[in-house]
Design a protein around this motif. Sequence first.
Motif, PDB file in Angstrom:
ATOM      1  N   GLY A 128     -31.418   6.781  33.036  1.00  0.00           N
ATOM      2  CA  GLY A 128     -30.234   5.962  32.806  1.00  0.00           C
ATOM      3  C   GLY A 128     -30.569   4.489  32.702  1.00  0.00           C
ATOM      4  N   LEU A 129     -31.461   4.020  33.592  1.00  0.00           N
ATOM      5  CA  LEU A 129     -31.874   2.619  33.542  1.00  0.00           C
ATOM      6  C   LEU A 129     -32.608   2.299  32.245  1.00  0.00           C
ATOM      7  CD1 LEU A 129     -33.086   2.140  37.231  1.00  0.00           C
ATOM      8  CD2 LEU A 129     -31.065   1.107  36.160  1.00  0.00           C
ATOM      9  N   LEU A 130     -33.432   3.252  31.776  1.00  0.00           N
ATOM     10  CA  LEU A 130     -34.162   3.067  30.529  1.00  0.00           C
ATOM     11  C   LEU A 130     -33.202   2.939  29.345  1.00  0.00           C
ATOM     12  CD1 LEU A 130     -36.818   2.979  28.939  1.00  0.00           C
ATOM     13  CD2 LEU A 130     -36.779   5.485  28.881  1.00  0.00           C
ATOM     14  N   LEU A 131     -32.174   3.786  29.322  1.00  0.00           N
ATOM     15  CA  LEU A 131     -31.197   3.738  28.234  1.00  0.00           C
ATOM     16  C   LEU A 131     -30.418   2.418  28.249  1.00  0.00           C
ATOM     17  CD1 LEU A 131     -29.831   7.396  28.342  1.00  0.00           C
ATOM     18  CD2 LEU A 131     -31.187   6.358  26.513  1.00  0.00           C
ATOM     19  N   LEU A 132     -30.066   1.958  29.466  1.00  0.00           N
ATOM     20  CA  LEU A 132     -29.375   0.673  29.565  1.00  0.00           C
ATOM     21  C   LEU A 132     -30.236  -0.456  29.029  1.00  0.00           C
ATOM     22  CD1 LEU A 132     -27.670   0.887  33.084  1.00  0.00           C
ATOM     23  CD2 LEU A 132     -26.518   0.726  30.863  1.00  0.00           C
ATOM     24  N   ALA A 133     -31.517  -0.424  29.354  1.00  0.00           N
ATOM     25  CA  ALA A 133     -32.441  -1.452  28.871  1.00  0.00           C
ATOM     26  C   ALA A 133     -32.563  -1.420  27.359  1.00  0.00           C
ATOM     27  CB  ALA A 133     -33.816  -1.251  29.517  1.00  0.00           C
ATOM     28  N   MET A 134     -32.541  -0.199  26.793  1.00  0.00           N
ATOM     29  CA  MET A 134     -32.669  -0.067  25.341  1.00  0.00           C
ATOM     30  C   MET A 134     -31.439  -0.618  24.628  1.00  0.00           C
ATOM     31  SD  MET A 134     -34.274   3.767  25.099  1.00  0.00           S
ATOM     32  CE  MET A 134     -34.014   3.878  23.328  1.00  0.00           C
ATOM     33  N   PHE A 135     -30.253  -0.424  25.172  1.00  0.00           N
ATOM     34  CA  PHE A 135     -29.029  -0.811  24.476  1.00  0.00           C
ATOM     35  C   PHE A 135     -28.568  -2.227  24.812  1.00  0.00           C
ATOM     36  CE2 PHE A 135     -28.608   3.813  24.020  1.00  0.00           C
ATOM     37  CZ  PHE A 135     -28.327   3.877  22.664  1.00  0.00           C
ATOM     38  N   GLU A 136     -29.108  -2.824  25.859  1.00  0.00           N
ATOM     39  CA  GLU A 136     -28.676  -4.162  26.248  1.00  0.00           C
ATOM     40  C   GLU A 136     -28.921  -5.207  25.167  1.00  0.00           C
ATOM     41  OE1 GLU A 136     -28.955  -7.247  30.003  1.00  0.00           O
ATOM     42  OE2 GLU A 136     -30.331  -5.562  29.895  1.00  0.00           O
ATOM     43  N   PRO A 137     -30.090  -5.247  24.476  1.00  0.00           N
ATOM     44  CA  PRO A 137     -30.278  -6.240  23.421  1.00  0.00           C
ATOM     45  C   PRO A 137     -29.258  -6.099  22.302  1.00  0.00           C
ATOM     46  CG  PRO A 137     -32.378  -5.288  24.065  1.00  0.00           C
ATOM     47  CD  PRO A 137     -31.301  -4.462  24.712  1.00  0.00           C
ATOM     48  N   ALA A 138     -28.902  -4.862  21.935  1.00  0.00           N
ATOM     49  CA  ALA A 138     -27.933  -4.655  20.866  1.00  0.00           C
ATOM     50  C   ALA A 138     -26.577  -5.214  21.257  1.00  0.00           C
ATOM     51  CB  ALA A 138     -27.818  -3.168  20.546  1.00  0.00           C
ATOM     52  N   ALA A 139     -26.189  -4.997  22.530  1.00  0.00           N
ATOM     53  CA  ALA A 139     -24.910  -5.520  22.990  1.00  0.00           C
ATOM     54  C   ALA A 139     -24.915  -7.046  22.983  1.00  0.00           C
ATOM     55  CB  ALA A 139     -24.600  -4.992  24.382  1.00  0.00           C
ATOM     56  N   SER A 140     -26.037  -7.655  23.420  1.00  0.00           N
ATOM     57  CA  SER A 140     -26.138  -9.106  23.444  1.00  0.00           C
ATOM     58  C   SER A 140     -26.095  -9.675  22.035  1.00  0.00           C
ATOM     59  CB  SER A 140     -27.437  -9.533  24.139  1.00  0.00           C
ATOM     60  OG  SER A 140     -27.433  -9.080  25.479  1.00  0.00           O
ATOM     61  N   ALA A 141     -26.748  -8.960  21.081  1.00  0.00           N
ATOM     62  CA  ALA A 141     -26.785  -9.432  19.704  1.00  0.00           C
ATOM     63  C   ALA A 141     -25.408  -9.469  19.084  1.00  0.00           C
ATOM     64  CB  ALA A 141     -27.715  -8.548  18.876  1.00  0.00           C
ATOM     65  N   GLU A 147     -22.664 -10.392  20.587  1.00  0.00           N
ATOM     66  CA  GLU A 147     -21.853 -11.458  21.152  1.00  0.00           C
ATOM     67  C   GLU A 147     -21.853 -12.674  20.234  1.00  0.00           C
ATOM     68  OE1 GLU A 147     -23.474 -12.253  24.948  1.00  0.00           O
ATOM     69  OE2 GLU A 147     -22.910 -10.322  25.816  1.00  0.00           O
ATOM     70  N   ARG A 148     -20.716 -13.358  20.149  1.00  0.00           N
ATOM     71  CA  ARG A 148     -20.622 -14.553  19.319  1.00  0.00           C
ATOM     72  C   ARG A 148     -21.356 -15.721  19.976  1.00  0.00           C
ATOM     73  NH1 ARG A 148     -14.957 -12.891  18.230  1.00  0.00           N
ATOM     74  NH2 ARG A 148     -14.801 -12.355  16.011  1.00  0.00           N
ATOM     75  N   LEU A 149     -21.814 -16.637  19.135  1.00  0.00           N
ATOM     76  CA  LEU A 149     -22.467 -17.833  19.639  1.00  0.00           C
ATOM     77  C   LEU A 149     -21.468 -18.837  20.187  1.00  0.00           C
ATOM     78  CD1 LEU A 149     -25.109 -18.351  16.808  1.00  0.00           C
ATOM     79  CD2 LEU A 149     -25.503 -17.469  19.109  1.00  0.00           C
ATOM     80  N   ASP A 150     -20.206 -18.704  19.760  1.00  0.00           N
ATOM     81  CA  ASP A 150     -19.176 -19.664  20.137  1.00  0.00           C
ATOM     82  C   ASP A 150     -17.829 -18.973  19.986  1.00  0.00           C
ATOM     83  OD1 ASP A 150     -18.578 -22.851  20.343  1.00  0.00           O
ATOM     84  OD2 ASP A 150     -17.129 -21.898  19.011  1.00  0.00           O
ATOM     85  N   GLU A 151     -16.919 -19.164  20.922  1.00  0.00           N
ATOM     86  CA  GLU A 151     -15.639 -18.451  20.913  1.00  0.00           C
ATOM     87  C   GLU A 151     -14.464 -19.313  20.456  1.00  0.00           C
ATOM     88  OE1 GLU A 151     -15.089 -15.317  21.218  1.00  0.00           O
ATOM     89  OE2 GLU A 151     -17.095 -14.705  21.806  1.00  0.00           O
ATOM     90  N   LEU A 201     -19.345 -15.789   9.778  1.00  0.00           N
ATOM     91  CA  LEU A 201     -18.149 -15.011  10.113  1.00  0.00           C
ATOM     92  C   LEU A 201     -18.416 -14.040  11.262  1.00  0.00           C
ATOM     93  CD1 LEU A 201     -16.773 -14.189   6.545  1.00  0.00           C
ATOM     94  CD2 LEU A 201     -16.076 -16.026   8.092  1.00  0.00           C
ATOM     95  N   ASP A 202     -19.640 -13.544  11.366  1.00  0.00           N
ATOM     96  CA  ASP A 202     -19.997 -12.620  12.433  1.00  0.00           C
ATOM     97  C   ASP A 202     -20.199 -13.315  13.772  1.00  0.00           C
ATOM     98  OD1 ASP A 202     -19.930 -10.479  10.675  1.00  0.00           O
ATOM     99  OD2 ASP A 202     -22.094 -10.493  10.301  1.00  0.00           O
ATOM    100  N   GLN A 203     -20.731 -14.532  13.745  1.00  0.00           N
ATOM    101  CA  GLN A 203     -21.151 -15.194  14.976  1.00  0.00           C
ATOM    102  C   GLN A 203     -20.194 -16.264  15.492  1.00  0.00           C
ATOM    103  OE1 GLN A 203     -23.719 -14.386  16.825  1.00  0.00           O
ATOM    104  NE2 GLN A 203     -24.552 -12.817  15.475  1.00  0.00           N
ATOM    105  N   PHE A 204     -19.213 -16.664  14.657  1.00  0.00           N
ATOM    106  CA  PHE A 204     -18.240 -17.670  15.066  1.00  0.00           C
ATOM    107  C   PHE A 204     -16.827 -17.155  14.757  1.00  0.00           C
ATOM    108  CE2 PHE A 204     -22.163 -19.888  14.048  1.00  0.00           C
ATOM    109  CZ  PHE A 204     -22.331 -20.731  15.133  1.00  0.00           C
ATOM    110  N   VAL A 205     -15.825 -17.755  15.409  1.00  0.00           N
ATOM    111  CA  VAL A 205     -14.427 -17.405  15.142  1.00  0.00           C
ATOM    112  C   VAL A 205     -13.951 -18.333  14.023  1.00  0.00           C
ATOM    113  CG1 VAL A 205     -12.130 -17.094  16.102  1.00  0.00           C
ATOM    114  CG2 VAL A 205     -14.144 -16.763  17.559  1.00  0.00           C
ATOM    115  N   VAL A 206     -14.092 -17.880  12.784  1.00  0.00           N
ATOM    116  CA  VAL A 206     -13.837 -18.721  11.614  1.00  0.00           C
ATOM    117  C   VAL A 206     -12.424 -18.469  11.093  1.00  0.00           C
ATOM    118  CG1 VAL A 206     -14.527 -19.226   9.247  1.00  0.00           C
ATOM    119  CG2 VAL A 206     -16.273 -18.813  10.990  1.00  0.00           C
ATOM    120  N   THR A 207     -11.618 -19.543  11.020  1.00  0.00           N
ATOM    121  CA  THR A 207     -10.238 -19.421  10.544  1.00  0.00           C
ATOM    122  C   THR A 207     -10.117 -19.656   9.046  1.00  0.00           C
ATOM    123  OG1 THR A 207      -9.845 -21.757  11.070  1.00  0.00           O
ATOM    124  CG2 THR A 207      -9.306 -20.123  12.766  1.00  0.00           C
ATOM    125  N   SER A 208     -11.058 -20.401   8.465  1.00  0.00           N
ATOM    126  CA  SER A 208     -11.097 -20.624   7.023  1.00  0.00           C
ATOM    127  C   SER A 208     -12.476 -21.160   6.658  1.00  0.00           C
ATOM    128  CB  SER A 208     -10.003 -21.596   6.565  1.00  0.00           C
ATOM    129  OG  SER A 208     -10.091 -22.815   7.261  1.00  0.00           O
TER     130      SER A 208
END
Length: 306
Positions: free
Chosen positions: A11-24, A26-30, A94-101
Amino acid sequence: MRAFARLAALGLLLLAMFEPAASAAERLDEKQRIAVVSAFPPEWVALQADLSDRAEHEINGRKFITGKLAGKDVVLFLSGVSMVNAAMTTQSALDQFVVTSVVFSGIAGGVDPALSIGDVVIADQWGQYLEAVFARKTDSGFEIPAFLPKDKFAGYGMIVPRSVGIARKGGADEETKFWFPSDPALLDAARKVAAKLDLLACASDNSCLAKPPKIVVGGNGVSGQAFVDNAEFRDYVHKTFDAKVLDMESAAVAHVTYSNGVPFLAVRSLSDLAGGGEGANQMATFMALASTNSAHVVKALLAEMP
């Protein structure tokens, strides 16, 4: 007990494997921001001069700068020249920031004979005019394969333009489009700017334009993979697409924003006439002036935006 320990370790190994994907993911700015995109460094530098609350981010080697400009929260970045670069960097934003226009600032080649170097064009819509079939030459002319649908545009020799298939956020099926619209509210703001903003007529080296530059809101713009410096092809583009201006990025950004459901507008200042002027291409002479004027229009546009 040993079996439980093995399961826990797994379980710990699987968490370690998927943690980078989850972090990737995340937006750089909200914070909600207007994306201001430039094709060339001159307008990018001009826009940064008035930026406050500056913070830098990096995505795939490309710098993205957040801050406040003309009272608005923005993220500034260079698209890079070319349709692919423009599409890639816009989607990254568009993927990394909350872009309104998205507002594009850049230079371009003028194809409408009524326009002059230094004029700024803010088009109603943009098309990818070099999405095309290279047609077969026959005794009766150039023919595209029978299995391909014919578009409404006349070809330039073997080059026959065609629309593209588009998948869109919230759309049930792929649609076929040639023109990508500018946002109506942003066009309204651009008309207010055009009515009151004066543009520069002389470069820093005292190279001055033959006519005072003006802002033109409306009409068609086209984009493609080629730098155009050919009078005959310029005439074809103007007549076939009723185009005022051509460049190498705007329609790609319009395509990406349309697919993502984000409002878009492009501000393009004419640095040359795409081969329509007398003598050699004048982009090198007037690029800095055109870039500065484009940046002035964008800053005034941001101030007008709600």
